[in-house]
Scaffold this motif. Sequence first.
Motif, PDB file in Angstrom:
ATOM      1  N   TYR A 138       0.841  -1.196   0.000  1.00 35.86           N
ATOM      2  CA  TYR A 138       0.000   0.000   0.000  1.00 35.86           C
ATOM      3  C   TYR A 138       0.877   1.248   0.000  1.00 35.86           C
ATOM      4  CZ  TYR A 138      -3.751  -3.173   1.545  1.00 35.86           C
ATOM      5  OH  TYR A 138      -4.668  -4.197   1.645  1.00 35.86           O
ATOM      6  N   VAL A 139       0.430   2.279  -0.703  1.00 32.62           N
ATOM      7  CA  VAL A 139       1.085   3.580  -0.679  1.00 32.62           C
ATOM      8  C   VAL A 139       0.097   4.594  -0.121  1.00 32.62           C
ATOM      9  CG1 VAL A 139       2.236   5.391  -2.007  1.00 32.62           C
ATOM     10  CG2 VAL A 139       2.541   2.989  -2.657  1.00 32.62           C
ATOM     11  N   LEU A 140       0.476   5.246   0.971  1.00 32.12           N
ATOM     12  CA  LEU A 140      -0.344   6.265   1.608  1.00 32.12           C
ATOM     13  C   LEU A 140       0.138   7.625   1.129  1.00 32.12           C
ATOM     14  CD1 LEU A 140      -0.151   4.861   5.257  1.00 32.12           C
ATOM     15  CD2 LEU A 140      -1.804   4.274   3.463  1.00 32.12           C
ATOM     16  N   GLU A 141      -0.779   8.435   0.636  1.00 29.43           N
ATOM     17  CA  GLU A 141      -0.418   9.742   0.100  1.00 29.43           C
ATOM     18  C   GLU A 141      -1.201  10.821   0.835  1.00 29.43           C
ATOM     19  OE1 GLU A 141      -1.043   9.575  -4.105  1.00 29.43           O
ATOM     20  OE2 GLU A 141       0.664   8.216  -4.420  1.00 29.43           O
ATOM     21  N   GLY A 142      -0.514  11.535   1.716  1.00 30.09           N
ATOM     22  CA  GLY A 142      -1.095  12.642   2.453  1.00 30.09           C
ATOM     23  C   GLY A 142      -0.073  13.752   2.539  1.00 30.09           C
ATOM     24  N   GLU A 143       0.317  14.113   3.769  1.00 29.91           N
ATOM     25  CA  GLU A 143       1.430  15.048   3.919  1.00 29.91           C
ATOM     26  C   GLU A 143       2.718  14.416   3.414  1.00 29.91           C
ATOM     27  OE1 GLU A 143       1.319  18.178   4.999  1.00 29.91           O
ATOM     28  OE2 GLU A 143      -0.848  18.120   5.355  1.00 29.91           O
ATOM     29  N   ALA A 144       2.822  13.119   3.564  1.00 30.14           N
ATOM     30  CA  ALA A 144       3.951  12.352   3.042  1.00 30.14           C
ATOM     31  C   ALA A 144       3.423  11.234   2.154  1.00 30.14           C
ATOM     32  CB  ALA A 144       4.779  11.779   4.190  1.00 30.14           C
ATOM     33  N   ARG A 145       4.336  10.593   1.460  1.00 27.52           N
ATOM     34  CA  ARG A 145       4.007   9.397   0.681  1.00 27.52           C
ATOM     35  C   ARG A 145       4.741   8.233   1.344  1.00 27.52           C
ATOM     36  NH1 ARG A 145       5.881  12.540  -4.633  1.00 27.52           N
ATOM     37  NH2 ARG A 145       7.548  12.813  -3.101  1.00 27.52           N
ATOM     38  N   THR A 146       3.978   7.318   1.918  1.00 24.58           N
ATOM     39  CA  THR A 146       4.547   6.230   2.701  1.00 24.58           C
ATOM     40  C   THR A 146       4.187   4.901   2.061  1.00 24.58           C
ATOM     41  OG1 THR A 146       4.343   7.532   4.746  1.00 24.58           O
ATOM     42  CG2 THR A 146       4.621   5.153   4.976  1.00 24.58           C
ATOM     43  N   TYR A 147       5.197   4.075   1.842  1.00 27.84           N
ATOM     44  CA  TYR A 147       5.016   2.759   1.240  1.00 27.84           C
ATOM     45  C   TYR A 147       5.118   1.694   2.324  1.00 27.84           C
ATOM     46  CZ  TYR A 147       6.432  -1.402  -1.532  1.00 27.84           C
ATOM     47  OH  TYR A 147       6.538  -2.658  -2.092  1.00 27.84           O
ATOM     48  N   PHE A 148       4.030   0.949   2.499  1.00 28.45           N
ATOM     49  CA  PHE A 148       4.035  -0.234   3.354  1.00 28.45           C
ATOM     50  C   PHE A 148       4.084  -1.444   2.437  1.00 28.45           C
ATOM     51  CE2 PHE A 148       1.251  -3.529   5.403  1.00 28.45           C
ATOM     52  CZ  PHE A 148       2.229  -4.017   6.256  1.00 28.45           C
ATOM     53  N   ALA A 149       5.193  -2.164   2.469  1.00 22.04           N
ATOM     54  CA  ALA A 149       5.423  -3.227   1.493  1.00 22.04           C
ATOM     55  C   ALA A 149       4.730  -4.531   1.847  1.00 22.04           C
ATOM     56  CB  ALA A 149       6.923  -3.477   1.340  1.00 22.04           C
ATOM     57  N   PRO A 164       7.286   7.517  -6.631  1.00 20.23           N
ATOM     58  CA  PRO A 164       8.094   8.264  -5.668  1.00 20.23           C
ATOM     59  C   PRO A 164       7.473   8.208  -4.273  1.00 20.23           C
ATOM     60  CG  PRO A 164       7.640   9.574  -7.641  1.00 20.23           C
ATOM     61  CD  PRO A 164       6.741   8.376  -7.708  1.00 20.23           C
ATOM     62  N   VAL A 165       8.292   7.921  -3.286  1.00 16.91           N
ATOM     63  CA  VAL A 165       7.806   7.888  -1.898  1.00 16.91           C
ATOM     64  C   VAL A 165       8.807   8.599  -0.998  1.00 16.91           C
ATOM     65  CG1 VAL A 165       6.377   5.824  -2.084  1.00 16.91           C
ATOM     66  CG2 VAL A 165       8.808   5.576  -1.581  1.00 16.91           C
ATOM     67  N   ASP A 166       8.303   9.071   0.120  1.00 14.90           N
ATOM     68  CA  ASP A 166       9.139   9.728   1.122  1.00 14.90           C
ATOM     69  C   ASP A 166       9.632   8.757   2.184  1.00 14.90           C
ATOM     70  OD1 ASP A 166       8.669  12.537   0.173  1.00 14.90           O
ATOM     71  OD2 ASP A 166       6.600  12.003   0.665  1.00 14.90           O
ATOM     72  N   VAL A 167       8.805   7.769   2.511  1.00 13.16           N
ATOM     73  CA  VAL A 167       9.106   6.818   3.583  1.00 13.16           C
ATOM     74  C   VAL A 167       8.771   5.414   3.092  1.00 13.16           C
ATOM     75  CG1 VAL A 167       8.739   6.215   6.000  1.00 13.16           C
ATOM     76  CG2 VAL A 167       8.372   8.579   5.247  1.00 13.16           C
ATOM     77  N   PRO A 198      13.580   6.425  -1.261  1.00  9.45           N
ATOM     78  CA  PRO A 198      12.809   7.325  -0.401  1.00  9.45           C
ATOM     79  C   PRO A 198      13.762   8.218   0.400  1.00  9.45           C
ATOM     80  CG  PRO A 198      13.009   5.228   0.667  1.00  9.45           C
ATOM     81  CD  PRO A 198      13.685   5.076  -0.680  1.00  9.45           C
ATOM     82  N   ARG A 199      13.192   9.164   1.112  1.00  8.05           N
ATOM     83  CA  ARG A 199      14.015   9.968   2.009  1.00  8.05           C
ATOM     84  C   ARG A 199      14.358   9.193   3.282  1.00  8.05           C
ATOM     85  NH1 ARG A 199      10.416  13.982  -0.082  1.00  8.05           N
ATOM     86  NH2 ARG A 199      11.540  15.710  -1.044  1.00  8.05           N
TER      87      ARG A 199
END
Length: 257
Positions: A138-149, A164-167, A198-199
Amino acid sequence: MPVEITWWGHATSTVEDSNIRVLTDPLFARRLAHLRRRRGALPPPVAWRADLTLVSHLHADHLHVPSLARLAPGTRVLVPRGAPRAVPALRRLTHLDLAEVVPGDETSVGDLRVRVVSARHDGRRLPFGPHRSPALGYVLEGEARTYFAGDTGLFDAMAEEVGPVDVALLPVGGWGPHLGEGHLDAERAAQALARLAPRSAVPVHYGTYWPIGLDGVRPHEFHAPGDDFVRHAAALAPQVDVHRLGHGESVRLEVAR
């Protein structure tokens, strides 16, 4: 607003973004079949609070019905398509808002958008069952883009599909002395990190559950993956900040777009 990530152990984490609490693969058991929780206290009741819960695949250490039963009435839960048919006990959780998803689906909760992506992992309800339900990330896109693999092996299209993801929350180990196909160990997780770029990254899915009676069998496979991932990531993806959390620890990440 920063994103905050709390690791409760195994693949269970809370991601707080855009005032939405997202819980991943909740597992609140001291013991599961032949597995025993050997490190980290059981997650406290605050861990049960979620606006959205993500289930990556049907294995019992990721789709754990008693843990899902603890969620508050009305909690939205995303599960792989076919999960209620493969795991009939899910149908009794009528207090939850259950939705079946496949790669490519998108949904929103408040200001948070969720994209469903592929994983390379056996999606069956083991030890039985046909291949009817996909394993998911899943990729969560809000203030950040977070990938839970979720639980996955490395695959060629991973970076392209995730985007592109941040976390990145990446699995770096398992619960036994051997990792089969469709998993990431610490080195392969670092290779995935280099592709995703990611960052920040948080290693998960290690150092929590271990088979009863195997305490003395290759114990480094239980203890070492977090530190090994930090070491491999420094070599393969030095631009990424890796946060190796202890059980119940949190990190707040400022995201600059």
